[in-house]
Design a protein around this motif. Sequence first.
Motif, PDB file in Angstrom:
ATOM      1  N   THR A 204       0.747  -1.379   0.152  1.00 17.82           N
ATOM      2  CA  THR A 204       0.328  -0.027   0.054  1.00 17.82           C
ATOM      3  C   THR A 204       0.985   1.175  -0.166  1.00 17.82           C
ATOM      4  OG1 THR A 204      -0.691  -0.413   2.273  1.00 17.82           O
ATOM      5  CG2 THR A 204      -1.523  -1.146   0.742  1.00 17.82           C
ATOM      6  N   ALA A 205       2.181   1.574   0.628  1.00 11.28           N
ATOM      7  CA  ALA A 205       2.975   2.349   0.551  1.00 11.28           C
ATOM      8  C   ALA A 205       3.679   2.722  -0.436  1.00 11.28           C
ATOM      9  CB  ALA A 205       4.049   2.035   1.435  1.00 11.28           C
ATOM     10  N   LEU A 206       3.618   1.495  -1.662  1.00 13.00           N
ATOM     11  CA  LEU A 206       3.658   1.760  -3.174  1.00 13.00           C
ATOM     12  C   LEU A 206       2.878   2.184  -4.518  1.00 13.00           C
ATOM     13  CD1 LEU A 206       5.891  -1.659  -3.437  1.00 13.00           C
ATOM     14  CD2 LEU A 206       6.615   0.388  -4.051  1.00 13.00           C
ATOM     15  N   HIS A 207       1.723   1.670  -3.439  1.00 11.54           N
ATOM     16  CA  HIS A 207       0.561   2.232  -3.994  1.00 11.54           C
ATOM     17  C   HIS A 207      -0.009   3.662  -3.781  1.00 11.54           C
ATOM     18  CE1 HIS A 207      -4.296   2.709  -4.484  1.00 11.54           C
ATOM     19  NE2 HIS A 207      -3.598   1.745  -6.073  1.00 11.54           N
ATOM     20  N   LEU A 208       0.315   3.593  -2.495  1.00 11.08           N
ATOM     21  CA  LEU A 208       0.292   5.535  -2.703  1.00 11.08           C
ATOM     22  C   LEU A 208       0.755   6.291  -3.149  1.00 11.08           C
ATOM     23  CD1 LEU A 208      -1.747   6.945  -0.349  1.00 11.08           C
ATOM     24  CD2 LEU A 208      -0.221   6.829   1.501  1.00 11.08           C
ATOM     25  N   ALA A 209       2.421   5.589  -3.315  1.00 14.37           N
ATOM     26  CA  ALA A 209       3.601   6.504  -3.918  1.00 14.37           C
ATOM     27  C   ALA A 209       3.131   7.180  -5.397  1.00 14.37           C
ATOM     28  CB  ALA A 209       5.255   5.367  -3.686  1.00 14.37           C
ATOM     29  N   LEU A 210       2.665   5.750  -5.661  1.00 18.41           N
ATOM     30  CA  LEU A 210       2.700   5.971  -8.077  1.00 18.41           C
ATOM     31  C   LEU A 210       1.565   6.990  -7.119  1.00 18.41           C
ATOM     32  CD1 LEU A 210       2.418   2.571  -8.731  1.00 18.41           C
ATOM     33  CD2 LEU A 210       4.890   4.588  -8.935  1.00 18.41           C
ATOM     34  N   ALA A 211       0.872   6.970  -6.290  1.00 24.83           N
ATOM     35  CA  ALA A 211      -1.092   7.464  -6.927  1.00 24.83           C
ATOM     36  C   ALA A 211      -0.823   8.889  -6.214  1.00 24.83           C
ATOM     37  CB  ALA A 211      -2.173   7.088  -5.585  1.00 24.83           C
ATOM     38  N   SER A 212       0.243   9.018  -5.408  1.00 24.80           N
ATOM     39  CA  SER A 212       0.881  10.282  -4.963  1.00 24.80           C
ATOM     40  C   SER A 212       1.183  11.548  -6.343  1.00 24.80           C
ATOM     41  CB  SER A 212       1.661  10.634  -3.497  1.00 24.80           C
ATOM     42  OG  SER A 212       0.739   9.889  -2.876  1.00 24.80           O
ATOM     43  N   LEU A 213       2.376  10.460  -6.965  1.00 19.09           N
ATOM     44  CA  LEU A 213       2.653  11.103  -8.222  1.00 19.09           C
ATOM     45  C   LEU A 213       1.545  11.564  -9.063  1.00 19.09           C
ATOM     46  CD1 LEU A 213       6.247   8.686  -8.242  1.00 19.09           C
ATOM     47  CD2 LEU A 213       5.704  11.609  -7.687  1.00 19.09           C
ATOM     48  N   GLY A 214       0.339  11.156  -9.287  1.00 20.36           N
ATOM     49  CA  GLY A 214      -0.265  11.410 -10.104  1.00 20.36           C
ATOM     50  C   GLY A 214      -0.464  10.202 -11.719  1.00 20.36           C
ATOM     51  N   ILE A 215       0.306   8.703 -11.057  1.00 25.40           N
ATOM     52  CA  ILE A 215       0.549   7.895 -12.088  1.00 25.40           C
ATOM     53  C   ILE A 215      -1.434   7.160 -12.670  1.00 25.40           C
ATOM     54  CG2 ILE A 215       1.359   6.009 -12.667  1.00 25.40           C
ATOM     55  CD1 ILE A 215       4.042   7.068 -11.845  1.00 25.40           C
ATOM     56  N   GLY A 216      -1.456   7.044 -13.610  1.00 31.66           N
ATOM     57  CA  GLY A 216      -2.719   6.239 -13.807  1.00 31.66           C
ATOM     58  C   GLY A 216      -2.600   5.857 -15.563  1.00 31.66           C
ATOM     59  N   PRO A 217      -3.663   5.640 -16.194  1.00 28.45           N
ATOM     60  CA  PRO A 217      -3.681   4.646 -17.426  1.00 28.45           C
ATOM     61  C   PRO A 217      -2.505   5.820 -18.638  1.00 28.45           C
ATOM     62  CG  PRO A 217      -6.393   4.621 -16.259  1.00 28.45           C
ATOM     63  CD  PRO A 217      -5.102   6.164 -15.420  1.00 28.45           C
TER      64      PRO A 217
ATOM     65  N   LYS B 263      10.361  -9.868   7.808  1.00 29.18           N
ATOM     66  CA  LYS B 263      11.479  -8.732   7.850  1.00 29.18           C
ATOM     67  C   LYS B 263      12.668  -8.416   8.870  1.00 29.18           C
ATOM     68  CE  LYS B 263      10.110  -7.818   3.537  1.00 29.18           C
ATOM     69  NZ  LYS B 263       9.386  -9.050   3.457  1.00 29.18           N
ATOM     70  N   SER B 264      12.930  -7.911   8.810  1.00 29.72           N
ATOM     71  CA  SER B 264      14.476  -7.276   9.792  1.00 29.72           C
ATOM     72  C   SER B 264      14.106  -7.167  11.023  1.00 29.72           C
ATOM     73  CB  SER B 264      16.170  -6.870   9.256  1.00 29.72           C
ATOM     74  OG  SER B 264      16.246  -7.170   8.361  1.00 29.72           O
ATOM     75  N   ILE B 265      13.155  -5.952  10.890  1.00 30.83           N
ATOM     76  CA  ILE B 265      11.673  -5.425  11.685  1.00 30.83           C
ATOM     77  C   ILE B 265       9.987  -5.393  11.589  1.00 30.83           C
ATOM     78  CG2 ILE B 265      13.315  -3.723  13.368  1.00 30.83           C
ATOM     79  CD1 ILE B 265      11.997  -2.040  11.785  1.00 30.83           C
ATOM     80  N   THR B 266       9.426  -6.011  12.511  1.00 29.90           N
ATOM     81  CA  THR B 266       8.088  -6.190  12.547  1.00 29.90           C
ATOM     82  C   THR B 266       6.562  -6.136  13.510  1.00 29.90           C
ATOM     83  OG1 THR B 266       6.438  -8.058  11.129  1.00 29.90           O
ATOM     84  CG2 THR B 266       8.105  -8.269  13.208  1.00 29.90           C
ATOM     85  N   CYS B 267       6.234  -5.403  12.503  1.00 33.10           N
ATOM     86  CA  CYS B 267       5.044  -5.191  13.081  1.00 33.10           C
ATOM     87  C   CYS B 267       3.389  -5.731  12.895  1.00 33.10           C
ATOM     88  CB  CYS B 267       4.739  -3.734  13.771  1.00 33.10           C
ATOM     89  SG  CYS B 267       4.358  -3.167  12.193  1.00 33.10           S
ATOM     90  N   GLY B 268       4.046  -7.032  12.270  1.00 32.23           N
ATOM     91  CA  GLY B 268       3.109  -8.284  12.042  1.00 32.23           C
ATOM     92  C   GLY B 268       2.794  -7.820  10.073  1.00 32.23           C
ATOM     93  N   GLU B 269       2.170  -7.180   9.557  1.00 38.25           N
ATOM     94  CA  GLU B 269       1.500  -6.200   8.397  1.00 38.25           C
ATOM     95  C   GLU B 269       2.313  -4.762   8.987  1.00 38.25           C
ATOM     96  OE1 GLU B 269       2.173  -7.165   5.634  1.00 38.25           O
ATOM     97  OE2 GLU B 269       0.886  -9.068   5.426  1.00 38.25           O
ATOM     98  N   GLY B 270       2.153  -4.057   8.191  1.00 40.66           N
ATOM     99  CA  GLY B 270       2.526  -2.161   7.941  1.00 40.66           C
ATOM    100  C   GLY B 270       3.731  -2.390   6.848  1.00 40.66           C
ATOM    101  N   GLY B 271       4.335  -0.662   6.828  1.00 44.58           N
ATOM    102  CA  GLY B 271       4.682  -0.236   6.219  1.00 44.58           C
ATOM    103  C   GLY B 271       5.387   1.165   6.171  1.00 44.58           C
TER     104      GLY B 271
END
Length: 378
Positions: A58-71, A181-189
């Motif tokens: 979701t962090a990656l998705h948010l990154a692309l969405a924040s850049l306005g990337i789309g169709p 991953k090296s550090i964890t909180c279950g799921e999360g980004g």
Amino acid sequence: MRNIPIAVPCIGQEEVEAVREVLMSGWLTQGPRVKAFERAFAVRHRVEHALATTSCTTALHLALASLGIGPGDEVVVPAFTWIATANVVTHLGATPVFADVCRDTYNIDAAQLSGLITPRTKAVIVVHLFGLCADMEAVRKAVPPGIPIIEDAACAAGASYHGVPAGALGTIGCFSFHPRKSITCGEGGMLTTNDAAIAARAEILRNHGASIPEEVRHAGLRPWEMPDFDVAGYNYRMTDMQAAVGLVQLGRLDGFIAERQKLAALYDKLLAQIEWIRPPKVPTGYGHAWQAYVTLIDKDKSPLDQNSVLARLAEKGIGGRAGTHAVTRLGAYRGRSNAIQGGFPVADELDAWTMALPLHNKMTESDVEYVVEVLKGL
């Protein structure tokens, strides 16, 4: 029989108490602990802004969405990575354009980028695979100014490239706190950036598109007033329970990496006795985070194929895995865009012949010795 899993999260009483405090506080969703985790993560990785999310995906998705990337847009991604790197591009209606990777580091081959970038290219995603940063100097030279570089740093909390932490090397960084991953909180980004405008857009999109974050509204003079919603956002908020665990884990990150480095060095030493296994290589100036210890099997010298080796390890209680997959060979992407058969010879080789050996902070040197002895006996 001995049991050595591929990975085990290192969780202790301090994390338990941190969660208990949150539960007793009555504030469970994104709130003060998330904010504290974000500040601490930003300081550790030397960035101006860090925003916690539900996962690295979701962090990656948010990154692309924040850049306005789309169709109609294209995003360059490595062919050898976890499928999420390509999926987030597809989910926004854009097209992932695949680049082969380097055989020595498993990371994106910057030499290919100039031939893949077109007027439709709106971003390049580099993956710091298994905790080793991509060659960012070569990537920056190959990517034209104005095209954002996104770091998929899912495996790279605490990693560095010539002294600069992962997450501060590109336009946006994205991290994972999955249990492997090296550090964890279950799921999360976590999303990191030094661009205030990107951070502001990401913060709005993370919380349904609300103009004001809930924790700010509730602390204000008129908490009953609803915020405005000018964009259709997402619910990518981390809970304060996860953040409480993440804060404790972050404080242990450097110690975790140091422990893993010692185990990796022992693997390197002992595996030198096996001619058909190549240990991972760490170029000078790179600070490896050692999320995973991924070897390359020499297909011409190995007594068995990848799956057979892994099966034999499993028979001895050892949790080996393939490194990751060539996304271009998966059904979701095979034949799409530039994912043509045979077009990614290095990714194809790594798909078929990489092998991750157990590496985690509950392992002992004796465990490493046992793994190598089993490999010697194949």
